[in-house]
Write a protein that holds these residues in place. Structure first.
Motif, PDB file in Angstrom:
ATOM      1  N   ILE A 161       0.813  -1.220   0.000  1.00 45.95           N
ATOM      2  CA  ILE A 161       0.000   0.000   0.000  1.00 45.95           C
ATOM      3  C   ILE A 161       0.846   1.269   0.000  1.00 45.95           C
ATOM      4  O   ILE A 161       0.305   2.373   0.131  1.00 45.95           O
ATOM      5  CB  ILE A 161      -0.981   0.028   1.192  1.00 45.95           C
ATOM      6  N   LEU A 162       2.166   1.150  -0.175  1.00 45.91           N
ATOM      7  CA  LEU A 162       3.026   2.326  -0.162  1.00 45.91           C
ATOM      8  C   LEU A 162       2.570   3.429  -1.123  1.00 45.91           C
ATOM      9  O   LEU A 162       2.571   4.609  -0.758  1.00 45.91           O
ATOM     10  CB  LEU A 162       4.478   1.924  -0.469  1.00 45.91           C
ATOM     11  N   PRO A 163       2.153   3.105  -2.362  1.00 44.68           N
ATOM     12  CA  PRO A 163       1.713   4.187  -3.254  1.00 44.68           C
ATOM     13  C   PRO A 163       0.490   4.938  -2.742  1.00 44.68           C
ATOM     14  O   PRO A 163       0.252   6.084  -3.143  1.00 44.68           O
ATOM     15  CB  PRO A 163       1.388   3.448  -4.559  1.00 44.68           C
ATOM     16  N   TYR A 164      -0.270   4.310  -1.852  1.00 45.69           N
ATOM     17  CA  TYR A 164      -1.514   4.906  -1.370  1.00 45.69           C
ATOM     18  C   TYR A 164      -1.321   5.663  -0.057  1.00 45.69           C
ATOM     19  O   TYR A 164      -2.283   6.198   0.493  1.00 45.69           O
ATOM     20  CB  TYR A 164      -2.572   3.812  -1.220  1.00 45.69           C
ATOM     21  N   VAL A 165      -0.069   5.691   0.433  1.00 48.83           N
ATOM     22  CA  VAL A 165       0.282   6.541   1.582  1.00 48.83           C
ATOM     23  C   VAL A 165       1.358   7.535   1.153  1.00 48.83           C
ATOM     24  O   VAL A 165       2.221   7.932   1.946  1.00 48.83           O
ATOM     25  CB  VAL A 165       0.745   5.714   2.809  1.00 48.83           C
ATOM     26  N   GLU A 166       1.328   7.887  -0.136  1.00 51.07           N
ATOM     27  CA  GLU A 166       2.241   8.872  -0.720  1.00 51.07           C
ATOM     28  C   GLU A 166       3.698   8.429  -0.633  1.00 51.07           C
ATOM     29  O   GLU A 166       4.603   9.237  -0.402  1.00 51.07           O
ATOM     30  CB  GLU A 166       2.049  10.244  -0.067  1.00 51.07           C
ATOM     31  N   GLN A 167       3.923   7.129  -0.836  1.00 52.22           N
ATOM     32  CA  GLN A 167       5.274   6.576  -0.795  1.00 52.22           C
ATOM     33  C   GLN A 167       5.548   5.725  -2.036  1.00 52.22           C
ATOM     34  O   GLN A 167       6.227   4.696  -1.968  1.00 52.22           O
ATOM     35  CB  GLN A 167       5.459   5.732   0.474  1.00 52.22           C
ATOM     36  N   ALA A 168       5.046   6.163  -3.191  1.00 49.30           N
ATOM     37  CA  ALA A 168       5.235   5.396  -4.423  1.00 49.30           C
ATOM     38  C   ALA A 168       6.711   5.255  -4.775  1.00 49.30           C
ATOM     39  O   ALA A 168       7.149   4.212  -5.293  1.00 49.30           O
ATOM     40  CB  ALA A 168       4.479   6.052  -5.569  1.00 49.30           C
ATOM     41  N   ASN A 169       7.492   6.288  -4.510  1.00 52.56           N
ATOM     42  CA  ASN A 169       8.925   6.218  -4.819  1.00 52.56           C
ATOM     43  C   ASN A 169       9.614   5.116  -4.021  1.00 52.56           C
ATOM     44  O   ASN A 169      10.536   4.468  -4.516  1.00 52.56           O
ATOM     45  CB  ASN A 169       9.600   7.559  -4.542  1.00 52.56           C
ATOM     46  N   LYS A 170       9.162   4.919  -2.800  1.00 49.44           N
ATOM     47  CA  LYS A 170       9.765   3.852  -1.987  1.00 49.44           C
ATOM     48  C   LYS A 170       9.425   2.482  -2.555  1.00 49.44           C
ATOM     49  O   LYS A 170      10.287   1.586  -2.589  1.00 49.44           O
ATOM     50  CB  LYS A 170       9.313   3.958  -0.533  1.00 49.44           C
ATOM     51  N   LEU A 171       8.201   2.297  -3.023  1.00 48.08           N
ATOM     52  CA  LEU A 171       7.846   1.021  -3.654  1.00 48.08           C
ATOM     53  C   LEU A 171       8.698   0.805  -4.897  1.00 48.08           C
ATOM     54  O   LEU A 171       9.153  -0.318  -5.161  1.00 48.08           O
ATOM     55  CB  LEU A 171       6.366   0.984  -4.015  1.00 48.08           C
ATOM     56  N   ASN A 172       8.942   1.854  -5.662  1.00 46.76           N
ATOM     57  CA  ASN A 172       9.793   1.732  -6.843  1.00 46.76           C
ATOM     58  C   ASN A 172      11.217   1.353  -6.469  1.00 46.76           C
ATOM     59  O   ASN A 172      11.909   0.668  -7.239  1.00 46.76           O
ATOM     60  CB  ASN A 172       9.791   3.048  -7.632  1.00 46.76           C
ATOM     61  N   GLN A 173      11.666   1.782  -5.293  1.00 51.51           N
ATOM     62  CA  GLN A 173      12.999   1.392  -4.833  1.00 51.51           C
ATOM     63  C   GLN A 173      13.070  -0.100  -4.545  1.00 51.51           C
ATOM     64  O   GLN A 173      14.130  -0.721  -4.727  1.00 51.51           O
ATOM     65  CB  GLN A 173      13.383   2.179  -3.580  1.00 51.51           C
ATOM     66  N   PHE A 174      11.974  -0.682  -4.081  1.00 47.03           N
ATOM     67  CA  PHE A 174      11.954  -2.137  -3.936  1.00 47.03           C
ATOM     68  C   PHE A 174      12.035  -2.771  -5.321  1.00 47.03           C
ATOM     69  O   PHE A 174      12.813  -3.665  -5.559  1.00 47.03           O
ATOM     70  CB  PHE A 174      10.686  -2.590  -3.201  1.00 47.03           C
ATOM     71  N   HIS A 175      11.188  -2.349  -6.205  1.00 50.90           N
ATOM     72  CA  HIS A 175      11.190  -2.636  -7.639  1.00 50.90           C
ATOM     73  C   HIS A 175       9.795  -2.302  -8.139  1.00 50.90           C
ATOM     74  O   HIS A 175       8.800  -2.701  -7.511  1.00 50.90           O
ATOM     75  CB  HIS A 175      11.530  -4.095  -7.974  1.00 50.90           C
ATOM     76  N   PRO A 176       9.678  -1.589  -9.251  1.00 53.53           N
ATOM     77  CA  PRO A 176       8.343  -1.185  -9.719  1.00 53.53           C
ATOM     78  C   PRO A 176       7.383  -2.351  -9.908  1.00 53.53           C
ATOM     79  O   PRO A 176       6.175  -2.209  -9.704  1.00 53.53           O
ATOM     80  CB  PRO A 176       8.648  -0.486 -11.047  1.00 53.53           C
ATOM     81  N   ASP A 177       7.928  -3.515 -10.297  1.00 56.80           N
ATOM     82  CA  ASP A 177       7.070  -4.686 -10.530  1.00 56.80           C
ATOM     83  C   ASP A 177       7.208  -5.753  -9.449  1.00 56.80           C
ATOM     84  O   ASP A 177       6.659  -6.846  -9.589  1.00 56.80           O
ATOM     85  CB  ASP A 177       7.403  -5.308 -11.897  1.00 56.80           C
ATOM     86  N   LEU A 178       7.932  -5.429  -8.375  1.00 59.40           N
ATOM     87  CA  LEU A 178       8.168  -6.387  -7.283  1.00 59.40           C
ATOM     88  C   LEU A 178       8.646  -7.733  -7.832  1.00 59.40           C
ATOM     89  O   LEU A 178       8.131  -8.799  -7.486  1.00 59.40           O
ATOM     90  CB  LEU A 178       6.896  -6.561  -6.435  1.00 59.40           C
ATOM     91  N   ASN A 179       9.664  -7.665  -8.684  1.00 58.25           N
ATOM     92  CA  ASN A 179      10.229  -8.876  -9.287  1.00 58.25           C
ATOM     93  C   ASN A 179      11.363  -9.488  -8.468  1.00 58.25           C
ATOM     94  O   ASN A 179      11.961 -10.478  -8.892  1.00 58.25           O
ATOM     95  CB  ASN A 179      10.751  -8.575 -10.696  1.00 58.25           C
TER      96      ASN A 179
END
Length: 351
Positions: free
Chosen positions: A88-106
């Motif tokens: 849910i990171l993109p929905y708490v204004e943390q989309a950049n952090k999710l992208n740091q994990f990997h945009p597609d969570l691969n």
């Protein structure tokens, strides 16, 4: 004639000091109460934002976040082991952090290894994403400084259900839980309309005290935030009050001392709590018998984990409808269990 200067006598000075001391004694508890009230309100607001994020996730994906991130790659079910709070990171204004994990969570969020041989490159460095806190994932009343290699921490956990088994498929399952899929299927969370017990009657998130010890604390060292573990399956899967290890820590074969120290990782002792123990079951006591969370040493999917907090008298709870309420430690245990199931069919409402 020389004038005489007025001054305090020793008795008058002592009286003034005594009055000031009394006033300070009266003021400090009031200040502390104001601070705690503010911290509790901030904690409730954090839970409100997390609940809203889950609703927005449901709007975008047709379901609430699942217990664990999975995806179908070439007909095989793969997982990055990303947690609810990571998804849910993109929905708490943390989309950049999710992208740091990997945009597609691969890539596995903990090991950096690719989740399928077809993915290139073989590894992806996610250290920057792991080594920072997300402020709204932390309760301001929990001041524990301990961490797991500087990893992001969390106080808010998803409701696993009225069962210690996070892979539960029966009526006791909560919002977050269920069997791991196979054959290319993906793990799915429930829809809001699919919560048969009603969104206002079903818990979605609560707070849990972070572990106050380091992950490598010396053998034999544990405290009230430690997850005590026994070898073999847990008895009393639906009522942890009956488990001797939860009652007093007796018979434990090991322990986990870093609960809540990796918000991004989908393991129950890191991301979920259960309605199999009353709220604050494991709160620290100075006298009498200390009680614990407890789990299965050989199966990390089985654990009794109480909702807990540093707020006086109870815990904050976010319901599936997004509302937040404060639940007393003295809540009826049957009602508490019923609040943990999403399709249990119980007729019980929190007071």
């Amino acid at each position: 004639m020389r004038s005489r200067r007025a001054g305090f006598t020793l008795i008058e000075l002592l009286v003034v000091i005594a009055i000031i001391a009394i006033l300070i004694g009266l003021l400090l508890p009031a200040v502390q109460k104001v601070r705690e009230a503010a911290a509790r309100m901030q904690c409730q607001n954090n839970l409100k934002q997390i609940g809203l994020a889950c609703h927005n996730y449901e709007s975008a994906n047709g379901m609430l976040p699942p217990y664990q991130h999975t995806k179908n790659i070439n007909g095989v079910t793969r997982t990055s082991n990303a947690s609810i709070l990571a998804m849910i990171l993109p929905y708490v204004e943390q989309a950049n952090k999710l992208n740091q994990f990997h945009p597609d969570l691969n890539y596995d969020v903990n090991s950096d290894a690719r989740i399928d041989p077809s993915i290139t490159p073989a590894t992806f460095n996610q250290t920057p994403a792991r080594t920072s806190d997300v402020p709204i994932y932390l309760c301001p009343s929990d001041g524990s400084p301990n961490n797991y290699f500087n990893a992001g921490r969390n106080n808010y956990r998803g409701n696993q259900g009225a069962t210690a088994n996070s892979r539960e498929a029966g009526a006791a399952v909560g919002i977050f839980g269920g069997p791991f899929p196979s054959g290319g299927a993906v793990m799915r969370g429930p829809t809001l309309v699919g919560i048969q017990d009603g969104t206002s009657n079903t818990a979605m998130f609560s707070e849990v005290m972070r572990a106050t010890l380091d992950w490598n604390a010396p053998a034999g060292v544990f405290d009230n935030t430690t997850l005590m573990r026994v070898t073999g399956p847990l008895p009393h899967m639906f009522d942890g009050r009956q488990v001797p290890m939860c009652q007093n820590g007796s018979g434990f074969a090991g322990r986990l001392t870093y609960g809540g120290h990796q918000y991004y990782r989908a393991l129950n002792f890191l991301q979920t709590y259960t309605h199999t123990l009353p709220p604050n079951w494991n709160r620290r006591v100075s006298t009498g018998q200390q009680r614990y969370n407890c789990g299965n040493f050989n199966d990390l999917n089985q654990a009794h984990i109480a909702a807990s907090s540093y707020h006086s008298g109870g815990v904050n709870l976010c319901m599936a409808d997004g509302s937040v309420r404060f639940v007393s430690d003295a809540v009826d245990f049957f009602v508490w269990q019923a609040t943990g199931t999403r399709n249990g069919g119980e007729v019980a409402n929190l007071p």
